[in-house]
Design a protein around this motif. Structure first.
Motif, short mmCIF file in Angstrom:
data_model
loop_
_atom_site.label_atom_id
_atom_site.label_comp_id
_atom_site.label_asym_id
_atom_site.label_seq_id
_atom_site.Cartn_x
_atom_site.Cartn_y
_atom_site.Cartn_z
N GLY A 73 -72.33 105.12 84.07
CA GLY A 73 -71.46 104.96 82.91
C GLY A 73 -72.14 104.07 81.88
O GLY A 73 -73.28 103.65 82.04
N LYS A 74 -71.40 103.77 80.82
CA LYS A 74 -71.92 102.90 79.77
C LYS A 74 -72.25 101.52 80.34
O LYS A 74 -71.59 101.03 81.24
CB LYS A 74 -70.86 102.69 78.69
N THR A 75 -73.26 100.90 79.77
CA THR A 75 -73.57 99.52 80.10
C THR A 75 -72.49 98.64 79.48
O THR A 75 -72.15 98.78 78.32
CB THR A 75 -74.95 99.13 79.55
N ILE A 76 -71.93 97.74 80.29
CA ILE A 76 -70.83 96.89 79.83
C ILE A 76 -71.28 95.43 79.94
O ILE A 76 -71.69 94.98 81.01
CB ILE A 76 -69.57 97.12 80.68
N ASN A 77 -71.22 94.71 78.83
CA ASN A 77 -71.54 93.29 78.83
C ASN A 77 -70.31 92.52 79.30
O ASN A 77 -69.19 92.80 78.86
CB ASN A 77 -71.93 92.83 77.43
N MET A 78 -70.54 91.56 80.17
CA MET A 78 -69.44 90.78 80.74
C MET A 78 -69.79 89.29 80.69
O MET A 78 -70.97 88.93 80.61
CB MET A 78 -69.17 91.23 82.17
N SER A 79 -68.76 88.45 80.76
CA SER A 79 -68.99 87.01 80.79
C SER A 79 -67.80 86.32 81.45
O SER A 79 -66.73 86.89 81.57
CB SER A 79 -69.20 86.44 79.39
N TRP B 68 -73.54 88.58 82.07
CA TRP B 68 -74.27 89.61 82.79
C TRP B 68 -73.83 90.95 82.22
O TRP B 68 -72.93 91.03 81.39
CB TRP B 68 -74.01 89.53 84.29
N TRP B 69 -74.45 92.00 82.67
CA TRP B 69 -74.01 93.33 82.28
C TRP B 69 -74.02 94.21 83.51
O TRP B 69 -74.65 93.91 84.52
CB TRP B 69 -74.87 93.91 81.16
N THR B 70 -73.28 95.28 83.43
CA THR B 70 -73.16 96.19 84.56
C THR B 70 -73.22 97.63 84.06
O THR B 70 -72.84 97.91 82.93
CB THR B 70 -71.87 95.92 85.36
N ALA B 71 -73.73 98.50 84.89
CA ALA B 71 -73.72 99.94 84.66
C ALA B 71 -73.20 100.57 85.94
O ALA B 71 -73.83 100.46 87.00
CB ALA B 71 -75.12 100.44 84.33
N VAL B 72 -72.05 101.17 85.87
CA VAL B 72 -71.36 101.67 87.06
C VAL B 72 -71.66 103.15 87.26
O VAL B 72 -71.59 103.93 86.32
CB VAL B 72 -69.83 101.46 86.89
#
Length: 145
Positions: free
Chosen positions: A123-129, A140-144
């Protein structure tokens, strides 16, 4: 060439405080990244830098049906992430997921592009904090899948 390693394994529980107590009773050091009273996860760091994450996918007391409806409305924006959350919501407690970390973090996007080229669907890369209990902001970021 190894591009990824297990970053952490996720252990799902609906009773986070009890899970933390159980792991501490077994001799593990368990830490919360945020205020324990508000936390939905706690971490057990291993010697190699990876960790076990105890987590409650439902830290607020709302009916599962309401949460499911809300997340289904959000699905068009981040379908992979919403599907992952719904999987957590409907899964039994216990070990149910893991995260891969890029070996050589600076090369993460190259590694992600490599596995996409090999046929992995992400999926889309999602920036998280998250703001830690110390006041420090962790990102961090995640790609599911």
């Amino acid at each position: 060439m190894n591009r990824f390693a297990i970053g952490h394994a996720l252990i799902q529980t609906r009773r986070l405080e009890q899970a933390v107590e159980n792991f501490r009773a077994l001799g593990f050091t368990v830490t919360y990244r945020t205020d324990a009273a508000k936390a939905h996860n706690a971490l057990i760091y291993l010697q190699d830098g990876s960790f076990l994450e105890l987590f409650n996918p439902k830290p607020i007391n709302l009916p599962d049906s309401l949460l499911t409806t809300v997340f289904q409305l959000l699905r068009p924006f981040h379908p992979a992430m919403v599907n992952r959350f719904l999987y957590y919501l409907n899964s039994p407690e216990g070990l149910n997921d893991y995260a891969l970390d890029s070996i050589n973090p600076a090369q993460a996007m190259i590694n992600i592009n490599y596995i996409k080229h090999q046929g992995a669907k992400l999926g889309k890369t999602i920036n998280m904090s998250k703001t830690l209990a110390t006041g420090q902001k962790q990102t961090w970021w995640t790609a599911v899948p």
